[in-house]
Motif scaffolding. Structure first.
Motif, PDB file in Angstrom:
ATOM      1  N   UNK A 151      57.610  56.967  34.653  1.00 47.67           N
ATOM      2  CA  UNK A 151      56.705  55.609  34.739  1.00 47.67           C
ATOM      3  C   UNK A 151      57.830  54.656  34.789  1.00 47.67           C
ATOM      4  N   UNK A 152      57.069  53.507  35.541  1.00 41.44           N
ATOM      5  CA  UNK A 152      57.959  52.278  35.820  1.00 41.44           C
ATOM      6  C   UNK A 152      57.150  51.132  35.567  1.00 41.44           C
ATOM      7  N   UNK A 153      57.977  50.272  34.703  1.00 35.17           N
ATOM      8  CA  UNK A 153      57.389  48.946  34.146  1.00 35.17           C
ATOM      9  C   UNK A 153      58.412  47.686  34.430  1.00 35.17           C
ATOM     10  N   UNK A 154      57.687  46.594  34.176  1.00 37.20           N
ATOM     11  CA  UNK A 154      58.530  45.434  34.324  1.00 37.20           C
ATOM     12  C   UNK A 154      58.140  44.488  33.087  1.00 37.20           C
ATOM     13  N   UNK A 155      59.454  44.063  32.535  1.00 37.18           N
ATOM     14  CA  UNK A 155      59.041  43.018  31.201  1.00 37.18           C
ATOM     15  C   UNK A 155      58.523  41.649  31.932  1.00 37.18           C
ATOM     16  N   UNK A 156      59.059  41.465  33.220  1.00 37.80           N
ATOM     17  CA  UNK A 156      58.492  40.176  33.659  1.00 37.80           C
ATOM     18  C   UNK A 156      58.487  40.117  34.990  1.00 37.80           C
ATOM     19  N   UNK A 157      57.390  39.537  35.784  1.00 41.06           N
ATOM     20  CA  UNK A 157      57.268  39.254  37.297  1.00 41.06           C
ATOM     21  C   UNK A 157      57.761  38.302  37.704  1.00 41.06           C
ATOM     22  N   UNK A 158      58.214  37.414  37.150  1.00 31.80           N
ATOM     23  CA  UNK A 158      58.787  36.092  37.588  1.00 31.80           C
ATOM     24  C   UNK A 158      59.769  35.311  36.893  1.00 31.80           C
TER      25      UNK A 158
ATOM     26  N   UNK B 208      68.655  38.420  29.210  1.00 29.99           N
ATOM     27  CA  UNK B 208      69.309  38.250  30.322  1.00 29.99           C
ATOM     28  C   UNK B 208      68.369  37.856  31.415  1.00 29.99           C
ATOM     29  N   UNK B 209      68.076  36.302  31.429  1.00 32.55           N
ATOM     30  CA  UNK B 209      67.057  35.857  32.215  1.00 32.55           C
ATOM     31  C   UNK B 209      67.164  36.306  33.828  1.00 32.55           C
ATOM     32  N   UNK B 210      68.533  36.321  34.220  1.00 33.37           N
ATOM     33  CA  UNK B 210      68.917  36.741  35.585  1.00 33.37           C
ATOM     34  C   UNK B 210      68.363  38.054  35.736  1.00 33.37           C
ATOM     35  N   UNK B 211      68.174  38.973  34.713  1.00 32.36           N
ATOM     36  CA  UNK B 211      67.642  40.367  35.045  1.00 32.36           C
ATOM     37  C   UNK B 211      66.233  40.847  34.563  1.00 32.36           C
ATOM     38  N   UNK B 212      65.436  39.451  34.320  1.00 35.42           N
ATOM     39  CA  UNK B 212      64.125  39.722  33.734  1.00 35.42           C
ATOM     40  C   UNK B 212      63.290  40.542  34.570  1.00 35.42           C
ATOM     41  N   UNK B 213      63.298  40.338  35.689  1.00 36.99           N
ATOM     42  CA  UNK B 213      62.370  41.034  36.704  1.00 36.99           C
ATOM     43  C   UNK B 213      62.999  42.604  37.011  1.00 36.99           C
ATOM     44  N   UNK B 214      63.994  42.989  36.412  1.00 38.53           N
ATOM     45  CA  UNK B 214      64.182  44.013  36.927  1.00 38.53           C
ATOM     46  C   UNK B 214      63.270  45.232  36.686  1.00 38.53           C
ATOM     47  N   UNK B 215      63.223  46.106  37.435  1.00 39.91           N
ATOM     48  CA  UNK B 215      62.009  47.357  37.364  1.00 39.91           C
ATOM     49  C   UNK B 215      62.888  48.812  36.194  1.00 39.91           C
TER      50      UNK B 215
END
Length: 351
Positions: free
Chosen positions: A344-351, A323-330
């Protein structure tokens, strides 16, 4: 609003119960454990001295002078006498490693009778096993081990030793209470979000009335040919074609095929984005090692897991990147049940 009040009350109740348990129960157990360790670290002669002092001041026992005592090697058995002139044989087993069974108890009882004593008193920082306690009742031997020994000897310890033990026990209790506060807050948030999610799932979908109104709008057009059958045939063809044309556009987007990428045509509208969020939470919750997944905020996906982060993280990211529209969710990775791991908090992508 009601869900957050309920969540707050639940968090307060859980934290209060945890605080009472850690302060009233665990702190005392920790203090006894640390105190016994401190006693075991003392020299055996110093330990014997504070034991005899406790017996003199708390029970009125006095040392029985033994003429041969000066010629004997140092020993840990002492003969003492109470105000009624009854003798008692004290046996100090100094050390935490002692696991005393019936043999040692029977030996003390025999030695007490040979010394003309009424009974024996067995004192140790270790433990007297169950069969040893049964033997002590038969032999007339009183047992003073861990849980009973520490409170009895506290008034006779050096001041710095007692203070250090109590401070260490308090620090441990405060640390556990702090962790319990974070856990209670997390539980309250989970309950509140679960309640809101349940309410949202029960709300009827918005497109349903639009689809239902389509047959109603077509009904007047269908009644028109009844008045003029000759002209109805050519006139009815365009409405039929027009009604059939929008039908595919009214269909809601279905679930994504495995491995497909959604949202490549630009930013989705609010309804589509909400559907993407629901699908993503459901897909992540089905992964191996994931217990459940839900949206804590519009940009935070909370995940309850049963496996290590390194094992579940690649599976979570695979679903998020669909879901590219949700790729930056935490992604909030909650601790596994029964552990004291931090959130723990992580992101799969930052932009």
């Amino acid at each position: 609003m009601f869900s957050w009040i309920l969540a707050l009350l639940l968090a307060l109740v859980v934290w209060s119960l945890a605080t009472a348990y850690f302060w009233l129960v665990k702190r005392r157990r920790k203090e006894v454990k640390l105190g016994l360790n401190a006693l075991a670290g003392m020299h055996w002669r110093d330990f014997s001295e504070i034991v005899k002092r406790a017996m003199r001041e708390q029970r009125g026992l006095v040392d029985v002078h033994d003429e041969d005592e000066d010629h004997r090697e140092p020993r840990s058995d002492f003969l003492m006498e109470d105000p009624q002139h009854k003798r008692w044989l004290l046996a100090c087993k100094h050390g935490l490693a002692y696991r005393i069974g019936p043999a040692a108890v029977n030996e003390l009882g025999t030695a007490a009778r040979l010394a003309g004593a009424k009974g024996g008193i067995l004192i140790t920082e270790g433990q007297v096993q169950r069969d040893g306690r049964a033997a002590a009742e038969k032999q007339g031997v009183e047992v003073l081990d861990g849980q009973l020994l520490w409170p009895m000897l506290i008034p006779y310890l050096p001041g710095d030793m007692e203070s250090a033990v109590k401070k260490a026990a308090r620090r441990e209790a405060v640390r556990r209470i702090s962790i319990a506060a974070l856990g209670s807050l997390t539980l309250g948030l989970l309950v509140g979000m679960s309640y809101l999610t349940t309410r949202v799932d029960k709300t009827p979908a918005a497109p349903a009335p639009t689809q239902a109104s389509a047959p109603a709008a077509a009904a007047p057009a269908a009644t028109a040919p009844a008045a003029s059958p000759v002209t109805a045939a050519p006139a009815s063809a365009p409405p039929t074609a027009a009604a059939a044309t929008p039908a595919p556009a009214a269909q809601p987007p279905g679930p994504p095929a495995p491995g497909s990428i959604l949202g490549t045509d630009g930013d989705p509208d609010a309804a589509t984005l909400a559907q993407y969020r629901r699908e993503l939470a459901q897909n992540v919750g089905k992964q191996t090692g994931v217990l459940s997944a839900f949206w804590q905020t519009s940009q935070t996906l909370a995940v309850n897991r049963s496996e290590e982060i390194d094992a579940v993280w690649p599976l979570i990211c695979t679903e998020v990147k669909r879901y590219p529209a949700l790729r930056t969710v935490r992604v909030q990775l909650n601790p596994r049940p029964g552990t004291e791991e931090p959130v723990r908090w992580r992101q799969c992508a930052t932009s």
